[in-house]
Design a protein around this motif. Structure first.
Motif, short mmCIF file in Angstrom:
data_model
loop_
_atom_site.label_atom_id
_atom_site.label_comp_id
_atom_site.label_asym_id
_atom_site.label_seq_id
_atom_site.Cartn_x
_atom_site.Cartn_y
_atom_site.Cartn_z
N UNK A 114 0.84 -1.20 0.00
CA UNK A 114 0.00 0.00 0.00
C UNK A 114 0.88 1.25 0.00
N UNK A 115 0.44 2.31 -0.69
CA UNK A 115 1.19 3.58 -0.61
C UNK A 115 1.05 4.18 0.78
N UNK A 116 2.08 4.91 1.18
CA UNK A 116 2.08 5.50 2.51
C UNK A 116 2.69 6.90 2.46
N UNK A 117 3.04 7.42 3.63
CA UNK A 117 3.64 8.74 3.75
C UNK A 117 4.89 8.65 4.62
N UNK A 118 5.88 9.49 4.31
CA UNK A 118 7.06 9.58 5.17
C UNK A 118 6.76 10.56 6.30
N UNK A 119 7.42 10.37 7.43
CA UNK A 119 7.28 11.33 8.52
C UNK A 119 7.71 12.72 8.05
N UNK A 120 7.28 13.74 8.77
CA UNK A 120 7.61 15.13 8.41
C UNK A 120 8.99 15.47 8.94
N UNK A 121 9.98 14.77 8.39
CA UNK A 121 11.35 14.93 8.87
C UNK A 121 11.88 16.33 8.61
N UNK A 122 11.30 17.03 7.66
CA UNK A 122 11.70 18.39 7.34
C UNK A 122 11.32 19.40 8.42
N UNK A 123 10.48 18.99 9.37
CA UNK A 123 9.93 19.93 10.34
C UNK A 123 10.76 20.06 11.61
N UNK A 124 11.90 19.35 11.70
CA UNK A 124 12.67 19.38 12.93
C UNK A 124 14.12 19.04 12.63
N UNK A 125 14.98 19.26 13.61
CA UNK A 125 16.37 18.75 13.53
C UNK A 125 16.44 17.55 14.47
N UNK A 126 16.95 17.73 15.68
CA UNK A 126 16.93 16.62 16.63
C UNK A 126 15.48 16.27 16.95
N UNK A 127 15.21 14.99 17.17
CA UNK A 127 13.84 14.53 17.35
C UNK A 127 13.30 14.94 18.72
N UNK A 128 12.02 15.28 18.74
CA UNK A 128 11.36 15.69 19.98
C UNK A 128 11.01 14.47 20.82
N UNK A 129 10.79 14.69 22.10
CA UNK A 129 10.27 13.64 22.96
C UNK A 129 8.88 13.23 22.48
N UNK A 130 8.50 11.98 22.72
CA UNK A 130 7.27 11.47 22.11
C UNK A 130 6.01 12.06 22.73
N UNK A 131 6.12 12.73 23.88
CA UNK A 131 4.93 13.37 24.45
C UNK A 131 4.94 14.89 24.24
N UNK A 132 5.90 15.39 23.45
CA UNK A 132 5.95 16.82 23.15
C UNK A 132 4.95 17.15 22.06
N UNK A 133 4.09 18.10 22.33
CA UNK A 133 3.07 18.51 21.37
C UNK A 133 3.69 19.46 20.34
N UNK A 134 3.54 19.13 19.07
CA UNK A 134 4.07 19.96 17.97
C UNK A 134 2.88 20.54 17.20
N UNK A 135 2.92 21.84 16.96
CA UNK A 135 1.82 22.52 16.27
C UNK A 135 2.36 23.32 15.09
N UNK A 136 1.47 23.64 14.17
CA UNK A 136 1.85 24.47 13.03
C UNK A 136 2.42 23.67 11.89
N UNK A 137 3.09 24.35 10.95
CA UNK A 137 3.72 23.76 9.76
C UNK A 137 2.71 23.18 8.79
N UNK A 138 1.47 23.63 8.85
CA UNK A 138 0.46 23.14 7.91
C UNK A 138 0.59 23.88 6.59
#
Length: 300
Positions: A114-138
């Motif tokens: 099935x076709x899928x999507x890659x993570x939005x790797x362009x939206x960050x440098x070092x990866x955020x903690x998994x409970x950090x809320x990220x907003x914007x970049x729409x």
């Protein structure tokens, strides 16, 4: 017949179903500072297939050596096949897919693509903690994403000589990710969904019902082409709610490229999955654990 799953870090697994051996991704060469996963491409003794989720180095690099050593066939995007042909793998030993195909891997094992999507790797440098809320970049355009991705690669290239050496060695000329794919394996013992990056098309996932799902837990989730407005833990739980598997395993959540990646604290993911789908079991394994994939699941 039994089915076992060995995790070798990042999103690389060895799936064994009876006598059939399938590698899911092939990234076994890691920088020295990363925890050793326990096996290198030149140590792989058996592989019938290598199934690749997308064409970035941390998924595809090593597939050419495993295929040459074992005679394995390669299943992946047209970009994956192009890169592997340039690395000396004959075209007749590869199957290019884009989504919508069913491929027979053995007498009683098939996989739907099935076709899928890659993570939005362009939206960050070092990866955020998994409970950090990220907003914007729409609504960020492709051109803007490429500009941000160039900044990210500059950051990764500043992480020291070991990382630079890894980037040089694994620079096989990928033209982006090649189109991310997800795979739904069907075996006599149960079905398995494999995803190697944090992205999806909602309309596709909601119609699948795997017994077990491997879900990527790294970076900022991509939902239908837009970054999640929330946390990674919420993204994983939303996928679990779409798929409704009995069991979930995570991938891409170890510290595979120190300085860029991070060893993910999975407790927030566990809590969010338990809140959304309490009937789903979240399993964590160490490297090379030969986990019994379908044992203890409800039939059907």
């Amino acid at each position: 017949m039994d089915a076992t799953l060995d995790w070798f870090g990042c999103a690389t697994f060895r799936l064994t179903v009876g006598k059939l051996v399938v590698f899911l991704d092939a990234y076994l060469d890691r920088v020295p500072k990363a925890p050793p996963a326990g096996i290198l491409p030149d140590q792989v003794e058996r592989a019938d297939w290598i199934v690749v989720g997308h064409s970035h180095f941390d998924h595809l690099y090593g597939a050419e050596r495993i295929a040459k050593r074992t005679g394995a066939r390669i299943l992946g995007s047209h970009e994956t096949v192009r890169i592997m042909e340039a690395q000396g793998i004959p075209l007749e030993r590869m199957i290019p897919v884009a989504g919508g195909e069913r491929v027979r891997l053995g007498d009683d094992v098939t996989v739907d693509v099935y076709p899928s999507q890659h993570s939005c790797v362009w939206s960050h440098t070092a990866m955020a903690a998994c409970d950090e809320v990220c907003l914007g970049d729409l609504g960020v355009t492709w051109q803007e994403q490429q500009e941000r991705f160039a900044v990210l690669m500059g950051y990764v290239g500043s992480l020291g000589p070991d990382v630079i050496a890894q980037l040089v060695a694994s620079a096989q000329g990928p033209r982006g990710d090649g189109g991310a794919l997800v795979y739904h394996f069907h075996t006599p013992l149960g079905s398995l969904l494999y995803q190697d990056t944090s992205g999806h098309w909602s309309g596709i996932l909601r119609d699948l019902r795997p017994d077990v799902a491997i879900l990527a837990a790294a970076g900022r989730g991509n939902i239908d082409g837009q970054p999640i407005q929330g946390s990674l833990a919420q993204f994983v739980a939303r996928q679990v709610d779409l798929l409704r598997p009995q069991r979930v395993l995570l991938c891409h959540h170890d510290d595979w490229l120190p300085g860029f990646s991070r060893a993910t604290d999975t407790d927030p993911i566990r809590r969010e999955v338990a809140r959304i789908r309490p009937a789903t079991e979240l399993v964590e394994t160490g490297y090379g654990s030969a986990y019994p994939l379908f044992r203890g699941l409800r039939p059907g």
